[in-house]
Design a protein around this motif. Structure first.
Motif, PDB file in Angstrom:
ATOM      1  N   ASP A   1       0.854  -1.187   0.000  1.00 34.50           N
ATOM      2  CA  ASP A   1       0.000   0.000   0.000  1.00 34.50           C
ATOM      3  C   ASP A   1       0.890   1.238   0.000  1.00 34.50           C
ATOM      4  O   ASP A   1       2.087   1.162   0.288  1.00 34.50           O
TER       5      ASP A   1
ATOM      6  N   SER B   1       0.069   3.937   1.980  1.00 30.86           N
ATOM      7  CA  SER B   1       0.056   4.356   3.386  1.00 30.86           C
ATOM      8  C   SER B   1       0.556   3.214   4.257  1.00 30.86           C
ATOM      9  O   SER B   1      -0.199   2.325   4.654  1.00 30.86           O
TER      10      SER B   1
ATOM     11  N   THR C   1      -3.907   0.678  -3.442  1.00 28.32           N
ATOM     12  CA  THR C   1      -4.132   1.837  -2.595  1.00 28.32           C
ATOM     13  C   THR C   1      -5.536   2.407  -2.736  1.00 28.32           C
ATOM     14  O   THR C   1      -6.260   2.089  -3.690  1.00 28.32           O
TER      15      THR C   1
ATOM     16  N   SER D   1       6.896   4.684   3.868  1.00 30.95           N
ATOM     17  CA  SER D   1       5.700   4.702   3.031  1.00 30.95           C
ATOM     18  C   SER D   1       5.872   3.802   1.811  1.00 30.95           C
ATOM     19  O   SER D   1       6.997   3.438   1.442  1.00 30.95           O
TER      20      SER D   1
ATOM     21  N   TYR E   1      -0.093  10.896  -7.150  1.00 33.33           N
ATOM     22  CA  TYR E   1       0.487   9.703  -6.532  1.00 33.33           C
ATOM     23  C   TYR E   1       0.849   8.670  -7.598  1.00 33.33           C
ATOM     24  O   TYR E   1       1.902   8.047  -7.546  1.00 33.33           O
TER      25      TYR E   1
ATOM     26  N   GLN F   1      -5.655   5.740  -2.787  1.00 28.98           N
ATOM     27  CA  GLN F   1      -5.324   7.058  -3.332  1.00 28.98           C
ATOM     28  C   GLN F   1      -5.611   7.113  -4.837  1.00 28.98           C
ATOM     29  O   GLN F   1      -4.918   6.492  -5.630  1.00 28.98           O
TER      30      GLN F   1
END
Length: 215
Positions: free
Chosen positions: A55, A57, A83, A62, A90, A85
């Motif tokens: 992931d 996060s 993810t 990270s 990103y 996001q």
């Protein structure tokens, strides 16, 4: 066999992912981690992995930092980010850091399994929902007034393949739909690129959309 390291800090989510992956005979989970540092520790202990599924996060390190480290120090391992996001910044950063695939957690199990197989072959893969949104934004939303259709002689089958490519289908999926082989589809794709004088699939789609060769 595709050896996978599964990195996810939420225990229940990791259990769910493990259950999905273990249904696939080709997959073997060779390590699990709840933070980025544990992934590094696994790799430094010479765990033999083909794919890192992680992931963005993650605690301590990270997912993006981890992808950068893995790409630099363990280039034989291919990273897939799974993810929540959806922001394009990103995604773009992830691919610049060497990530092979960017997948949303809303994706279904079949597409995740397909993506892992692509990543294991060192191919890039972007989940279909994000790819569809990008195509609409980059190609359709910014499409200028249509240009006159060029005088190119396309076969009926080439138009069928072209339509499916524009809809985001892979060579394997197109082959299944048209009851032919992947190699044949690859041949049609290359023929279309050659006929239109484009450089790759992305510019091919932009070309045919602008000239309204397909709708």
């Amino acid at each position: 066999m595709i050896n996978i390291i599964l990195a996810e800090d939420h225990h229940i989510v990791r259990l769910g992912l493990r259950h999905i992956l273990m249904q696939e005979p080709e997959f073997q989970i060779v390590g699990e981690a709840s933070n980025g540092q544990q992934v590094i520790d696994l790799l430094e202990s010479n765990v033999n992995a083909d794919v890192l599924l992680t992931d963005i996060s993650m605690p301590q390190i990270s997912g993006l930092e981890l992808a950068d480290i893995v790409n630099t120090r363990f280039p034989q391992i291919n990273t897939l980010l799974l993810t929540m996001q959806e922001e394009e910044e990103y995604m773009f950063k992830a691919f610049r850091l060497g990530v092979k695939s960017y997948m949303l957690k809303s994706t279904d199990a079949d597409e995740l399994i397909f993506a892992i197989k692509q990543v294991a072959r060192k191919r890039r893969y972007l989940c279909s929902s994000v790819a569809d949104r990008l195509i609409k934004r980059l190609v359709l939303d910014n499409m200028p007034v249509s240009l006159p259709s060029p005088n190119i002689d396309f076969s009926v089958r080439e138009i069928e393949v072209l339509q499916l490519i524009a809809e985001g289908y892979t060579n394997e999926e197109i082959a299944e739909k048209l009851f032919t082989s992947r190699r044949t589809v690859e041949g049609y794709r290359q023929s279309l690129i050659n006929k239109t004088g484009t450089r790759n699939t992305a510019t091919l789609i932009r070309f045919v959309m602008r000239h309204r060769i397909i709708e």
